[in-house]
Design an enzyme around this catalytic site. Structure first.
Site, PDB file in Angstrom:
ATOM      1  N   TYR A  23       0.799  -1.234   0.000  1.00 29.39           N
ATOM      2  CA  TYR A  23       0.000   0.000   0.000  1.00 29.39           C
ATOM      3  C   TYR A  23       0.829   1.281   0.000  1.00 29.39           C
ATOM      4  CZ  TYR A  23      -3.471  -3.527   1.282  1.00 29.39           C
ATOM      5  OH  TYR A  23      -4.271  -4.641   1.306  1.00 29.39           O
ATOM      6  N   ASN A  74     -11.510   3.972  -3.660  1.00 30.31           N
ATOM      7  CA  ASN A  74     -10.808   2.750  -3.276  1.00 30.31           C
ATOM      8  C   ASN A  74     -11.669   2.119  -2.184  1.00 30.31           C
ATOM      9  OD1 ASN A  74      -9.261   0.728  -2.248  1.00 30.31           O
ATOM     10  ND2 ASN A  74      -7.350   1.897  -2.223  1.00 30.31           N
ATOM     11  N   HIS A 100      -6.932   0.805  -6.710  1.00 28.86           N
ATOM     12  CA  HIS A 100      -6.326  -0.027  -5.669  1.00 28.86           C
ATOM     13  C   HIS A 100      -4.844   0.271  -5.628  1.00 28.86           C
ATOM     14  CE1 HIS A 100      -9.964  -2.265  -5.032  1.00 28.86           C
ATOM     15  NE2 HIS A 100     -10.121  -2.258  -6.346  1.00 28.86           N
ATOM     16  N   LEU A 101      -4.329   0.473  -4.447  1.00 25.23           N
ATOM     17  CA  LEU A 101      -2.902   0.761  -4.292  1.00 25.23           C
ATOM     18  C   LEU A 101      -2.070  -0.446  -4.693  1.00 25.23           C
ATOM     19  CD1 LEU A 101      -3.476   2.432  -0.871  1.00 25.23           C
ATOM     20  CD2 LEU A 101      -2.292   3.606  -2.734  1.00 25.23           C
ATOM     21  N   ARG A 111      -8.996 -11.683  -3.843  1.00 23.99           N
ATOM     22  CA  ARG A 111      -8.830 -10.252  -4.125  1.00 23.99           C
ATOM     23  C   ARG A 111      -8.864  -9.951  -5.619  1.00 23.99           C
ATOM     24  NH1 ARG A 111      -6.912  -7.583   0.623  1.00 23.99           N
ATOM     25  NH2 ARG A 111      -5.665  -9.048   1.821  1.00 23.99           N
TER      26      ARG A 111
HETATM   27  C1  DQA Z   1      -6.978  -2.410  -1.587  1.00 22.56           C
HETATM   28  C2  DQA Z   1      -6.982  -3.903  -1.932  1.00 22.56           C
HETATM   29  C3  DQA Z   1      -8.051  -4.638  -1.143  1.00 22.56           C
HETATM   30  O1  DQA Z   1      -8.040  -6.024  -1.474  1.00 22.56           O
HETATM   31  C4  DQA Z   1      -7.795  -4.502   0.340  1.00 22.56           C
HETATM   32  O2  DQA Z   1      -8.811  -5.126   1.072  1.00 22.56           O
HETATM   33  C5  DQA Z   1      -7.609  -3.085   0.760  1.00 22.56           C
HETATM   34  C6  DQA Z   1      -6.831  -2.186  -0.096  1.00 22.56           C
HETATM   35  C7  DQA Z   1      -5.825  -1.674  -2.305  1.00 22.56           C
HETATM   36  O3  DQA Z   1      -5.825  -0.444  -2.291  1.00 22.56           O
HETATM   37  O4  DQA Z   1      -4.919  -2.323  -2.830  1.00 22.56           O
HETATM   38  O5  DQA Z   1      -8.027  -2.684   1.826  1.00 22.56           O
HETATM   39  O6  DQA Z   1      -8.191  -1.838  -2.039  1.00 22.56           O
END
Ligand code: DQA
Length: 146
Positions: A23, A74, A100-101, A111
């Site tokens: 992140y 996000n 998404h970061l 994911r």
């Molecule tokens: C996220 C990716 C998601 O899977 C995770 O639950 C997050 C951050 C990202 O910015 O990469 O909380 O959205």
């Protein structure tokens, strides 16, 4: 002046303390400031909101949508299961960029699917904070075609 809504979902209030390899090292406030500066460069204003609660995100989206021209979101882990947030984005009729970061395609299988993406005009993943700058550019380019 166009106003853009920037929303963050669950656990993103902990940015800078959460897995920096995924992140990055910026705090949520730094990320919001970076995005606001990029929008200001394009003569746009920003309103930012983060919540760990799905319903609060939906309430805020419903309230803010009328004053905003677009959404950068996000959703955090809500990306992978919140049909309610998906509906709220559709109902808002705001052109939306999902950011998404981390690089979701290289992480756990669960994911790798976002239920939010079909409601969005663009999805950016894996570029850490640079993804937010790209989201601004992509959203404003989209708005300019409308
Ligand atoms: C996220 C990716 C998601 O899977 C995770 O639950 C997050 C951050 C990202 O910015 O990469 O909380 O959205």
């Amino acid at each position: 002046m166009k106003k853009i809504l920037l929303m963050h979902g669950a656990n993103l209030n902990l940015l800078s303390r959460r897995a920096p390899e995924h992140y990055g090292s910026l705090t949520l406030m730094e990320l919001e400031q970076l995005t606001a500066r990029e929008l200001a460069r394009h003569h746009c204003a920003m309103v930012a909101y983060q919540s760990n609660h799905e319903g609060c995100l939906i309430d805020t989206l419903q309230t803010e949508a009328a004053q905003c021209a677009g959404l950068i979101i996000n959703p955090g882990a809500f990306s992978h299961g919140s049909y309610a947030l998906y509906d709220a984005i559709l109902d808002s009729q705001l052109p939306t960029i999902e950011v998404h970061l981390s690089n979701l395609s290289q992480r756990e299988a669960w994911r790798q699917h976002s239920v939010i993406s079909p409601a969005c005009v663009g999805v950016i993943s894996g570029k850490k904070e640079h993804g937010y700058l790209e989201a601004v550019q992509t959203l404003l380019a989209y708005l300019n075609t409308q």
